[in-house]
Design a protein around this motif. Structure first.
Motif, PDB file in Angstrom:
ATOM      1  N   VAL A   1       1.200  -1.184  -0.154  1.00  0.00           N
ATOM      2  CA  VAL A   1       0.192  -0.057  -0.346  1.00  0.00           C
ATOM      3  C   VAL A   1       0.916   1.110   0.222  1.00  0.00           C
ATOM      4  O   VAL A   1       1.241   1.065   0.706  1.00  0.00           O
ATOM      5  CB  VAL A   1      -1.275   0.194   1.113  1.00  0.00           C
ATOM      6  N   GLY A   2       0.860   1.964  -0.842  1.00  0.00           N
ATOM      7  CA  GLY A   2       1.480   3.052  -1.209  1.00  0.00           C
ATOM      8  C   GLY A   2       0.845   4.396   0.294  1.00  0.00           C
ATOM      9  O   GLY A   2      -0.334   4.720  -0.554  1.00  0.00           O
ATOM     10  N   LEU A   3       2.031   5.208   0.566  1.00  0.00           N
ATOM     11  CA  LEU A   3       1.836   6.679   1.003  1.00  0.00           C
ATOM     12  C   LEU A   3       0.996   7.172  -0.139  1.00  0.00           C
ATOM     13  O   LEU A   3       0.356   8.125   0.421  1.00  0.00           O
ATOM     14  CB  LEU A   3       2.580   7.037   1.657  1.00  0.00           C
ATOM     15  N   ASP A   4       1.548   8.069  -1.274  1.00  0.00           N
ATOM     16  CA  ASP A   4       0.935   8.314  -2.126  1.00  0.00           C
ATOM     17  C   ASP A   4      -0.671   8.403  -2.581  1.00  0.00           C
ATOM     18  O   ASP A   4      -1.253   8.998  -2.455  1.00  0.00           O
ATOM     19  CB  ASP A   4       1.899   8.584  -3.043  1.00  0.00           C
ATOM     20  N   ALA A   5      -0.940   6.705  -2.703  1.00  0.00           N
ATOM     21  CA  ALA A   5      -2.767   6.959  -3.070  1.00  0.00           C
ATOM     22  C   ALA A   5      -2.745   6.383  -1.626  1.00  0.00           C
ATOM     23  O   ALA A   5      -4.440   6.769  -2.421  1.00  0.00           O
ATOM     24  CB  ALA A   5      -1.764   4.639  -3.628  1.00  0.00           C
ATOM     25  N   ALA A   6      -2.391   6.760  -1.014  1.00  0.00           N
ATOM     26  CA  ALA A   6      -3.638   6.738   0.509  1.00  0.00           C
ATOM     27  C   ALA A   6      -4.285   8.031   0.691  1.00  0.00           C
ATOM     28  O   ALA A   6      -5.009   8.693   1.097  1.00  0.00           O
ATOM     29  CB  ALA A   6      -3.068   6.085   2.086  1.00  0.00           C
ATOM     30  N   ALA A   7      -2.513   8.982   0.355  1.00  0.00           N
ATOM     31  CA  ALA A   7      -2.982  10.001   0.640  1.00  0.00           C
ATOM     32  C   ALA A   7      -4.036  11.134  -0.098  1.00  0.00           C
ATOM     33  O   ALA A   7      -5.223  11.536   0.113  1.00  0.00           O
ATOM     34  CB  ALA A   7      -1.959  11.136   0.414  1.00  0.00           C
ATOM     35  N   ALA A   8      -3.984  10.262  -1.136  1.00  0.00           N
ATOM     36  CA  ALA A   8      -4.632  10.964  -2.799  1.00  0.00           C
ATOM     37  C   ALA A   8      -5.570  10.782  -2.789  1.00  0.00           C
ATOM     38  O   ALA A   8      -7.263  10.841  -2.488  1.00  0.00           O
ATOM     39  CB  ALA A   8      -4.417  10.212  -4.110  1.00  0.00           C
ATOM     40  N   GLU A   9      -6.313   9.202  -2.254  1.00  0.00           N
ATOM     41  CA  GLU A   9      -7.853   9.041  -0.576  1.00  0.00           C
ATOM     42  C   GLU A   9      -8.361   9.655  -0.082  1.00  0.00           C
ATOM     43  O   GLU A   9      -9.286   9.852  -0.660  1.00  0.00           O
ATOM     44  CB  GLU A   9      -7.329   7.641  -1.042  1.00  0.00           C
ATOM     45  N   LEU A  10      -7.356   9.660   1.039  1.00  0.00           N
ATOM     46  CA  LEU A  10      -8.022  10.691   1.924  1.00  0.00           C
ATOM     47  C   LEU A  10      -8.534  12.473   1.658  1.00  0.00           C
ATOM     48  O   LEU A  10      -9.274  13.178   1.880  1.00  0.00           O
ATOM     49  CB  LEU A  10      -6.845  11.103   2.996  1.00  0.00           C
ATOM     50  N   GLU A  11      -7.460  12.747   0.437  1.00  0.00           N
ATOM     51  CA  GLU A  11      -7.074  14.367  -0.262  1.00  0.00           C
ATOM     52  C   GLU A  11      -8.648  14.336  -0.986  1.00  0.00           C
ATOM     53  O   GLU A  11      -9.345  15.239  -0.653  1.00  0.00           O
ATOM     54  CB  GLU A  11      -6.426  14.635  -0.837  1.00  0.00           C
ATOM     55  N   ARG A  12      -8.776  12.856  -2.038  1.00  0.00           N
ATOM     56  CA  ARG A  12     -10.211  13.157  -2.697  1.00  0.00           C
ATOM     57  C   ARG A  12     -11.425  13.616  -1.544  1.00  0.00           C
ATOM     58  O   ARG A  12     -12.960  13.541  -1.963  1.00  0.00           O
ATOM     59  CB  ARG A  12     -10.155  11.679  -3.411  1.00  0.00           C
TER      60      ARG A  12
END
Length: 289
Positions: A76-87
């Motif tokens: 699980v990538g941090l960038d992908a997690a961050a993008a999902e949370l910000e979305r």
């Protein structure tokens, strides 16, 4: 969906760092795992409860300053997690090199859940290079879960299950007990008027550790706020007691595991018998109707 692997640590502010660390050492049995500090962020003391580098940090600061860290599942990538949370409308802070060093992780992001609880998602946390040895006679097998306060239990349950991969094991009234692996729960959400960590759990080996600790706490003048008892939800035997700055700590043993993918959460009424099958009554605000 952001897949969580395990709960990792709790960071707590305190106005009395010396006293809080003494409590962790003398009462909880947690050895110190080092210190850090600078003029900007103050001093931090790392405490161990198992093979992890640390599971509890006390920091100079506001006692209302609470952070819970979770390790992401491999891949699980941090960038992908961050993008999902910000979305989804949750602003994300990406940890600086200095902040990563303070958490002893390779990288992390931070956000707040809908109630305002501060959450870290971490990658590649450090492990200790020395075996864990408790500082008092209790067979502590490790940090296991937190109770979090929620200002809207249904909303926050939807967030933790719909965004962060948690699953509901059982409910007590509106309060969901959430798992992220086979252990019955790693997060419990208790209705409250404000956010923050409500209690911190450490597992111990047996009922002997719970009962010996009960007598030990009495001898040291530490207030027991619930138990000894047994939870009808997880089956765990437990003892809750008061720590620095009003934080509640719990020892428990015998927590059940849920491995059946078809498991359906049970609904318990929000009353004392749903918290303890032995008849203990809680002196904890969030456990009282």
């Amino acid at each position: 969906m952001i897949d969580l692997h395990d709960i990792r640590y709790v960071r707590l502010g305190t106005r009395d760092l010396t006293g809080a660390v003494r409590y962790a050492h003398d009462i909880l049995g947690l050895p110190e795992g080092g210190r850090s500090g600078n003029p900007k962020h103050g001093q931090a003391v790392y405490l161990r409860s198992d093979r992890r580098d640390h599971t509890l940090v006390y920091l100079d600061g506001d006692p209302r300053d609470h952070t819970v860290g979770f390790e992401l599942r491999a891949g699980v990538g941090l960038d992908a997690a961050a993008a999902e949370l910000e979305r989804l409308g949750h602003p994300v802070h990406r940890g600086s090199a200095e902040e990563c060093d303070a958490r002893r992780v390779d990288a992390f992001i931070q956000f707040r859940d809908p109630s305002g609880n501060r959450i870290d998602l971490v990658q590649r946390p450090q492990h200790a290079d020395q075996p864990f040895a408790p500082t008092r006679a209790v067979h502590n097998t490790g940090f296991s879960h937190v109770g979090l306060r929620t200002t809207d239990a249904a909303r926050d349950e939807a967030f933790w299950t719909g965004v962060l991969s948690a699953k509901v094991s059982d409910r007590i009234g509106d309060a969901p007990l959430l798992r992220i692996d086979a252990v019955h729960h790693k997060i419990a959400l208790f209705p409250s008027s404000f956010a923050g960590v409500q209690h911190i759990n450490h597992q111990v080996a047996s009922i002997d550790d719970i009962m010996q600790s009960w007598y030990f706490l009495q001898s040291r003048g530490v207030r027991t706020v619930f138990g000894p008892g047994r939870h009808p939800t997880s089956g765990a035997m437990f003892l809750y007691f008061e720590g620095p700055d009003g934080m509640v700590y719990e020892y428990s043993s015998g927590v059940s595991q849920i491995t059946d993918p078809a498991h359906q959460p049970r609904q318990f009424p929000f009353e004392p018998s749903a918290f303890c099958m032995w008849g203990a009554r809680p002196d904890i605000a969030e456990f009282r109707a």
